[in-house]
Design a protein around this motif. Sequence first.
Motif, short mmCIF file in Angstrom:
data_model
loop_
_atom_site.label_atom_id
_atom_site.label_comp_id
_atom_site.label_asym_id
_atom_site.label_seq_id
_atom_site.Cartn_x
_atom_site.Cartn_y
_atom_site.Cartn_z
N ALA A 1 0.82 -1.39 -0.20
CA ALA A 1 0.06 -0.02 0.12
C ALA A 1 0.89 1.43 0.08
N ARG B 1 -5.79 1.86 1.55
CA ARG B 1 -6.44 0.77 0.93
C ARG B 1 -5.76 0.65 -0.44
N LEU C 1 -6.17 -5.31 -5.33
CA LEU C 1 -5.30 -6.66 -5.54
C LEU C 1 -4.60 -6.58 -6.53
N ALA D 1 -1.84 -4.19 -5.55
CA ALA D 1 -0.75 -4.77 -4.58
C ALA D 1 0.17 -5.76 -5.19
N VAL E 1 -2.23 -12.73 -1.61
CA VAL E 1 -2.54 -11.32 -1.47
C VAL E 1 -4.06 -11.10 -1.41
N LYS E 2 -4.78 -11.89 -2.23
CA LYS E 2 -6.27 -11.50 -2.14
C LYS E 2 -6.88 -12.10 -0.91
N LEU F 1 -5.83 -9.49 1.75
CA LEU F 1 -6.84 -8.22 1.67
C LEU F 1 -8.29 -8.40 2.09
N ASP F 2 -8.97 -9.74 1.79
CA ASP F 2 -10.08 -9.99 2.04
C ASP F 2 -10.33 -10.11 3.74
N ARG G 1 -8.09 -8.71 6.11
CA ARG G 1 -7.61 -7.64 7.10
C ARG G 1 -8.53 -6.25 6.61
N ALA G 2 -8.91 -6.30 5.51
CA ALA G 2 -9.47 -4.94 5.01
C ALA G 2 -10.75 -4.58 6.22
N TYR H 1 -8.88 -3.30 9.06
CA TYR H 1 -8.15 -2.06 9.15
C TYR H 1 -9.17 -0.79 9.24
N ASP I 1 -4.56 3.11 -5.21
CA ASP I 1 -4.59 2.58 -6.52
C ASP I 1 -4.59 3.64 -7.55
#
Length: 160
Positions: free
Chosen positions: A3, A91, A94, A97, A118-119, A122-123, A125-126, A129, A140
């Motif tokens: 990020a 943020r 995918l 990242a 990574v996916k 992200l799914d 932890r988001a 966060y 992005d």
Amino acid sequence: MGAGKTTVGALLAERWAVTARDTDADVEALEGRSISDIFVDSGEGHFRALERRAVADALASHDGVLALGGGAVLDPSTRDLLAGHTVVFLRVGLSDAVKRVGLGSTRPLLLGNVRGQVKALLDERAPVYESVATLVVDTDGRTPDEVADEIAAAIGEAPA
């Protein structure tokens, strides 16, 4: 992961004339070895204990910009320590990242299928966060300077 926490943190610290600190670097300095080596040689549990300590120490003693490792806020005690602090969630999607981290990544949590790992991260932890963040900034397709500009505009002067 990917990020831009360390890069954007350094830009903000420079802008606000404060110091930047990264808890991943603190853990590596404390152990005298890389995070990858800590994971491989001592396991994720050992790393997470070191990370928890590094975050607690930094929050108690550092008054500049602090970049936390990607898994730090998964620990409930760390989330408790962050209460009352300005917390920015950078943020990243995918695609960005994976581009930033690279498919040949040596990061310990990405062994095997990098894109799939990574996916999954992200799914998982988001939502955590977002629950901790006082500000969410999408990264992005943006440069670190653009991200830092948005954060500085939203926060203003360096937070206390």
